[in-house]
Scaffold this active site. Structure first.
Site, PDB file in Angstrom:
ATOM      1  N   GLU A  36      32.957  34.104  36.418  1.00 24.35           N
ATOM      2  CA  GLU A  36      32.024  33.064  36.682  1.00 24.35           C
ATOM      3  C   GLU A  36      32.175  32.550  38.347  1.00 24.35           C
ATOM      4  OE1 GLU A  36      31.895  29.553  33.400  1.00 24.35           O
ATOM      5  OE2 GLU A  36      33.853  30.252  33.661  1.00 24.35           O
ATOM      6  N   PHE A  37      33.354  32.539  38.871  1.00 20.95           N
ATOM      7  CA  PHE A  37      33.676  32.361  40.221  1.00 20.95           C
ATOM      8  C   PHE A  37      32.607  33.181  41.219  1.00 20.95           C
ATOM      9  CE2 PHE A  37      35.484  32.866  44.559  1.00 20.95           C
ATOM     10  CZ  PHE A  37      35.767  31.661  44.871  1.00 20.95           C
ATOM     11  N   ASP A  38      32.865  34.537  40.788  1.00 23.84           N
ATOM     12  CA  ASP A  38      32.043  35.681  41.559  1.00 23.84           C
ATOM     13  C   ASP A  38      30.568  35.453  41.345  1.00 23.84           C
ATOM     14  OD1 ASP A  38      34.248  36.811  42.579  1.00 23.84           O
ATOM     15  OD2 ASP A  38      34.441  38.363  41.098  1.00 23.84           O
ATOM     16  N   SER A  83      40.230  40.859  51.460  1.00 17.96           N
ATOM     17  CA  SER A  83      40.081  41.113  50.036  1.00 17.96           C
ATOM     18  C   SER A  83      39.086  42.123  49.806  1.00 17.96           C
ATOM     19  CB  SER A  83      39.405  39.743  49.287  1.00 17.96           C
ATOM     20  OG  SER A  83      38.214  39.614  49.856  1.00 17.96           O
ATOM     21  N   GLU A 113      43.240  53.304  41.847  1.00 19.99           N
ATOM     22  CA  GLU A 113      44.482  52.738  41.470  1.00 19.99           C
ATOM     23  C   GLU A 113      44.177  51.611  40.434  1.00 19.99           C
ATOM     24  OE1 GLU A 113      45.845  51.255  45.217  1.00 19.99           O
ATOM     25  OE2 GLU A 113      46.232  53.258  45.901  1.00 19.99           O
ATOM     26  N   LYS A 115      44.267  47.670  39.452  1.00 14.99           N
ATOM     27  CA  LYS A 115      44.165  46.429  40.086  1.00 14.99           C
ATOM     28  C   LYS A 115      45.299  45.221  39.397  1.00 14.99           C
ATOM     29  CE  LYS A 115      40.929  43.432  42.423  1.00 14.99           C
ATOM     30  NZ  LYS A 115      41.670  42.247  42.233  1.00 14.99           N
ATOM     31  N   ASP A 117      47.188  42.198  38.478  1.00 14.09           N
ATOM     32  CA  ASP A 117      46.957  40.896  38.592  1.00 14.09           C
ATOM     33  C   ASP A 117      48.089  39.967  38.808  1.00 14.09           C
ATOM     34  OD1 ASP A 117      44.970  38.741  38.488  1.00 14.09           O
ATOM     35  OD2 ASP A 117      45.239  38.780  36.205  1.00 14.09           O
ATOM     36  N   ARG A 136      49.304  36.021  51.344  1.00 14.40           N
ATOM     37  CA  ARG A 136      48.085  36.597  51.882  1.00 14.40           C
ATOM     38  C   ARG A 136      47.625  35.223  52.876  1.00 14.40           C
ATOM     39  NH1 ARG A 136      42.570  38.497  49.318  1.00 14.40           N
ATOM     40  NH2 ARG A 136      42.776  36.667  48.258  1.00 14.40           N
ATOM     41  N   TYR A 225      50.914  49.252  47.561  1.00  9.15           N
ATOM     42  CA  TYR A 225      49.885  50.177  47.519  1.00  9.15           C
ATOM     43  C   TYR A 225      49.106  50.198  49.184  1.00  9.15           C
ATOM     44  CZ  TYR A 225      47.998  45.293  46.980  1.00  9.15           C
ATOM     45  OH  TYR A 225      47.795  44.010  47.110  1.00  9.15           O
ATOM     46  N   LYS A 288      39.495  53.690  46.394  1.00  6.33           N
ATOM     47  CA  LYS A 288      39.515  53.703  48.160  1.00  6.33           C
ATOM     48  C   LYS A 288      39.136  55.026  48.461  1.00  6.33           C
ATOM     49  CE  LYS A 288      43.613  50.597  47.528  1.00  6.33           C
ATOM     50  NZ  LYS A 288      45.120  50.363  47.697  1.00  6.33           N
ATOM     51  N   LYS A 312      35.941  45.158  38.028  1.00  3.85           N
ATOM     52  CA  LYS A 312      36.606  44.087  37.219  1.00  3.85           C
ATOM     53  C   LYS A 312      36.324  44.209  36.007  1.00  3.85           C
ATOM     54  CE  LYS A 312      38.162  40.620  40.377  1.00  3.85           C
ATOM     55  NZ  LYS A 312      38.606  39.279  40.107  1.00  3.85           N
ATOM     56  N   CYS A 407      48.572   6.991  20.744  1.00  2.00           N
ATOM     57  CA  CYS A 407      49.543   8.136  20.144  1.00  2.00           C
ATOM     58  C   CYS A 407      48.907   8.288  18.751  1.00  2.00           C
ATOM     59  CB  CYS A 407      50.842   7.661  19.935  1.00  2.00           C
ATOM     60  SG  CYS A 407      51.761   9.143  19.064  1.00  2.00           S
ATOM     61  N   CYS A 410      52.127   7.479  16.157  1.00  2.00           N
ATOM     62  CA  CYS A 410      52.736   5.905  16.015  1.00  2.00           C
ATOM     63  C   CYS A 410      52.111   4.982  16.382  1.00  2.00           C
ATOM     64  CB  CYS A 410      54.034   6.097  16.660  1.00  2.00           C
ATOM     65  SG  CYS A 410      53.896   6.102  18.426  1.00  2.00           S
ATOM     66  N   CYS A 425      53.427   9.891  25.061  1.00  3.19           N
ATOM     67  CA  CYS A 425      53.797   8.642  23.983  1.00  3.19           C
ATOM     68  C   CYS A 425      55.169   8.492  24.517  1.00  3.19           C
ATOM     69  CB  CYS A 425      53.766   9.140  22.561  1.00  3.19           C
ATOM     70  SG  CYS A 425      54.399   7.826  21.607  1.00  3.19           S
ATOM     71  N   CYS A 431      58.718   7.278  17.496  1.00  2.00           N
ATOM     72  CA  CYS A 431      57.472   8.015  17.253  1.00  2.00           C
ATOM     73  C   CYS A 431      57.878   9.286  16.228  1.00  2.00           C
ATOM     74  CB  CYS A 431      56.979   8.558  18.517  1.00  2.00           C
ATOM     75  SG  CYS A 431      55.468   9.754  18.299  1.00  2.00           S
TER      76      CYS A 431
HETATM   77  S1  IVH Z   1      44.106  47.194  48.134  1.00  2.00           S
HETATM   78  C1  IVH Z   1      41.875  45.564  52.110  1.00  2.00           C
HETATM   79  N1  IVH Z   1      45.085  47.940  45.889  1.00  2.00           N
HETATM   80  O1  IVH Z   1      43.380  42.715  44.964  1.00  2.00           O
HETATM   81  C2  IVH Z   1      42.394  44.915  50.685  1.00  2.00           C
HETATM   82  N2  IVH Z   1      44.568  45.654  46.248  1.00  2.00           N
HETATM   83  O2  IVH Z   1      40.758  41.594  45.670  1.00  2.00           O
HETATM   84  C3  IVH Z   1      43.096  45.964  50.185  1.00  2.00           C
HETATM   85  N3  IVH Z   1      45.107  44.194  44.448  1.00  2.00           N
HETATM   86  O3  IVH Z   1      44.395  41.202  47.763  1.00  2.00           O
HETATM   87  C4  IVH Z   1      43.695  45.743  48.944  1.00  2.00           C
HETATM   88  N4  IVH Z   1      45.969  45.659  43.034  1.00  2.00           N
HETATM   89  O4  IVH Z   1      46.085  41.196  46.205  1.00  2.00           O
HETATM   90  C5  IVH Z   1      44.609  46.842  46.672  1.00  2.00           C
HETATM   91  N5  IVH Z   1      45.829  48.726  43.926  1.00  2.00           N
HETATM   92  C6  IVH Z   1      45.571  47.874  44.673  1.00  2.00           C
HETATM   93  C7  IVH Z   1      45.568  46.418  44.195  1.00  2.00           C
HETATM   94  C8  IVH Z   1      45.040  45.200  45.056  1.00  2.00           C
HETATM   95  C9  IVH Z   1      45.611  44.408  43.090  1.00  2.00           C
HETATM   96  C10 IVH Z   1      44.940  42.707  44.808  1.00  2.00           C
HETATM   97  C11 IVH Z   1      45.429  42.387  46.165  1.00  2.00           C
HETATM   98  C12 IVH Z   1      44.109  42.255  47.252  1.00  2.00           C
HETATM   99  C13 IVH Z   1      43.090  41.860  45.817  1.00  2.00           C
HETATM  100  C14 IVH Z   1      42.016  42.264  46.496  1.00  2.00           C
END
Ligand code: IVH
Length: 671
Positions: A36-38, A83, A113, A115, A117, A136, A225, A288, A312, A407, A410, A425, A431
């Site tokens: 939703e944010f995106d 990011s 790779e 991602k 969380d 960050r 990473y 990447k 995502k 409450c 109670c 409460c 209670c």
């Molecule tokens: S590379 C230039 N690799 O995702 C950004 N980020 O949305 C380089 N994250 O800030 C980030 N897994 O906190 C990279 N395998 C991964 C990752 C990863 C999680 C997070 C990271 C980053 C955010 C970007």
């Protein structure tokens, strides 16, 4: 859309997104999903392109969200922490691939790779030693959290021998494994604390703690990473990952080198289902470009690299009807609203209930109305969550749901502590769910573990006026005949229960202390308190300062303990329990002396140590004839100091001219 409308909408979206960024990074309590944010960010970005005259240079579309908090030193990043652009479907990835081909041709490879969380972390190593860890933050500067990061076992404090440069930065993600998350969150609920919604929030909440001892209690992990060096050492990202692995860093071994976008799509479809079998949460895949000179050629936008993108995973979401909102009262009096839903299948399980967190969630964020149709999602969260309301399906004339003022158990007027989201409460003595909940906690497996007495029996005994306080459990035998007459229990089960109660008098002090249900005094804290104070009398007499001198006891716990014992009714209850034969003195452990080298010397251990836990140091001192004191006084011979020791303690030790030694110096004394 007219320019005025566009301006208003840009301003509204900007403010809303800023609030969400704050909720996510600073409070670690997001109220909307990443998706939703995106979507909102995308909407804002489109409007800004259409009406650039209204675009704010500091718009959320231009800056990375911030997690800078006041309590830490702010440090500027040597290389900005950017990011990643997000994609949500195959087509967007194919578009990304085409953009790359257009820019650098067809001769390149991708590294795929997971991602992770969690929260991103930048680590600086000088001469092979961890010298600094920074969050960050806003991408340009972040919080210095080195002491907290030192407690993460998989982050090397000193590297294996290898040909690493004298100074380099390495970046990765700090996260919490699902098992640890579930265990610690349950502990929080048992202690009457608000649980975290997901492991990411738990990890980032933990990194923001000022008390590193508490951080050390919460097991975190970190996958690295990204390597950053002054001079380029490797030709490809893949080579650099292999190298940092050999230097001692924890690198995830699920990453793959693939030759084209089809390889990327295969990797994604594999992990879309396989991710549920990992021991940690991932929220997508990162793709990447492998070759560093090609990365350089592609460059960056203001926010993210052009040579990488994330994909995502979509959280599974369904629509269902809200049947009712009900309220639960916990043993600490906290009221939790729960949404009762028309049963619906979601991510393999039938969902009937969803958390509503607190009053604001119902009346402010969701503005729930009776019988609303709601969207339910199961993302990183273990418990499903209501994401939003389908307004098109709202029944005409439906009434808004109002949060209860009294409450449900109670009838007492509910209160809310300033700055806290939950209503509670205050009637802890009268209670029913609080009274019953406290006794159920006391008899529970982890506390007194009383055989023959379960939660339901506690409820029945309470309803029939047999028990109201924990101490009443220990005079039940005087009313054995009345119990028989009740007709609810057979003779055998009554005898079993009374035997179990009698045996529980042998349970050690730490179990009794945990069973009392003092806020924030969980199993571990109870153990630490007993090890330090030995008797209930010492504990009751301890000042907040003396309490924080004990291992892992922070200010919040100390305050809760002193408040608990300041209450006369609690002291009276402890006296009754003592009279009735419960253990309030630590069991003496036999100490076999290894030497007499420290005999006649007294010590206090304070702070966090890299090589030993404080308990290990204490045992070593005692095994060599030394004594551990509980507070700094003129009688003290040595203060053994680790990292992050409280300034008050240091000042007091200096004033009294007490020698301050390190753990290494202590080891030398022992030989
Ligand atoms: S590379 C230039 N690799 O995702 C950004 N980020 O949305 C380089 N994250 O800030 C980030 N897994 O906190 C990279 N395998 C991964 C990752 C990863 C999680 C997070 C990271 C980053 C955010 C970007």
């Amino acid at each position: 859309m007219s320019p005025t409308e566009a301006k208003d909408q840009i301003q509204a979206l900007t403010a809303e997104l800023r609030q969400h960024t704050y909720n996510y990074y600073v409070l670690a309590m997001p109220t909307i999903s990443d998706y939703e944010f995106d979507q909102k960010l995308e909407q804002l970005s489109k409007l800004e392109k259409q009406f650039p005259e209204f675009a704010d240079p500091e718009s959320p579309t231009q800056v990375v969200g911030g997690d800078i908090t006041k309590e830490f030193v702010t440090v500027k990043h040597r290389w900005p922490m950017l990011s990643l652009g997000n994609t949500y479907n195959e087509q967007e990835l194919i578009d990304f691939d085409q953009r790359i081909r257009k820019a650098i041709g067809d001769n390149f490879e991708y590294v795929c790779e997971l991602k992770f969380d969690g929260l991103s972390m930048s680590l600086t190593y000088v001469d092979g030693k961890l010298s600094r860890a920074v969050t960050r933050g806003d991408g340009t500067q972040g919080d210095e959290v080195t002491t907290n990061v030192r407690t993460i076992h998989t982050i090397p404090k000193k590297l294996n021998t290898g040909n690493y440069p004298d100074m380099f930065e390495i970046r990765g993600e700090v996260f919490m494994h699902l098992k640890a998350f579930e265990r610690l969150n349950k502990e929080r609920v048992d202690n009457g604390e608000v649980p975290y919604a997901n492991p990411r929030n738990f990890a980032s909440g933990t990194m923001k703690l000022q008390d590193s001892a508490e951080v050390a209690r919460r097991p975190l992990d970190c996958f690295l990473y990204g390597l950053y060096t002054e001079k380029t050492l490797f030709k490809t990202h893949w080579e650099s990952l292999e190298a940092v692995k050999s230097w001692g860093f924890h690198v995830d071994n699920h990453s793959r080198l693939v030759s084209d976008i089809n390889g990327v799509l295969e990797f994604i479809s594999h992990w879309d289902t396989e991710r549920h079998n990992l021991s940690y949460d991932i929220d997508g895949i990162v793709i990447k470009i492998n070759n560093y000179s090609q990365q350089q050629e592609l460059g960056f936008t203001a926010k993210s690299p052009r040579w990488a993108i994330s994909y995502k995973f979509k959280a599974e979401r369904v629509e269902t009807e809200l049947l009712a909102v009900t309220y639960q009262v916990g043993r600490t009096g906290a009221v939790t609203p729960v949404a009762n839903l028309k049963p619906v299948l979601l991510a393999g399980t039938t969902v009937k209930r969803a958390t509503l967190h607190n009053a604001d969630e119902i009346t402010e964020r969701l503005k729930l109305h009776e019988h609303d149709t709601v969207y339910v999602e199961k993302g990183g969260e273990i418990i499903p969550k209501i994401i939003s309301v389908n307004l098109d399906k709202r029944k005409p004339g439906a009434k808004a749901i109002e949060y209860i003022t009294h409450c449900p158990a109670c009838g007492t007027l509910l209160l809310r502590t300033e700055g806290e989201a939950a209503w509670y409460c205050p009637n802890d003595e009268g209670c029913p769910p609080q009274i019953v909940g406290k006794m159920q906690h006391y008899i529970g497996r982890k506390a007194m573990n009383i055989d023959g007495l379960g939660d339901e029996t506690i409820e029945t005994l309470y309803r029939h006026n047999f028990i109201k306080h924990i101490s009443d459990i220990y005079i039940l035998h005087e009313r054995a005949d009345e119990l028989k007459q009740l007709g609810r229990f057979g003779e055998k089960s009554i005898n079993n229960m009374l035997d179990g109660i009698e045996r529980s008098k042998q349970q050690p002090f730490e179990k009794v202390l945990f069973g009392l249900g003092i806020r924030y005094v969980g199993e571990t804290v109870a153990k630490k308190l007993v090890a330090h104070f030995k008797t209930i009398d010492n504990l009751m007499a301890a000042t907040a300062e003396e309490l924080t001198a004990a291992e892992e006891i922070g200010g919040r716990i100390a305050e809760s303990i002193t408040e608990y014992f300041a209450d006369e009714s609690h002291r009276a209850e402890i006296e009754k329990l003592r009279e009735r034969g419960l253990q309030f003195i630590a069991e003496e452990k036999e100490v076999t002396l290894a030497s007499e080298k420290l005999s006649g010397q007294s010590f206090i251990i304070s702070g966090v140590f890299e090589k030993y836990s404080r308990d290990e140091l204490k045992d070593l001192i005692e095994q060599n004839g030394g004594k551990i004191l509980s507070s700094i006084s003129a009688k003290l011979n040595f203060l053994v100091a680790g990292d992050n020791m409280g300034p008050a303690k240091l000042e007091k030790a200096n004033k009294l001219n007490i020698p301050i030694i390190s753990d290494d110096e202590l080891m030398t004394m022992i030989g």
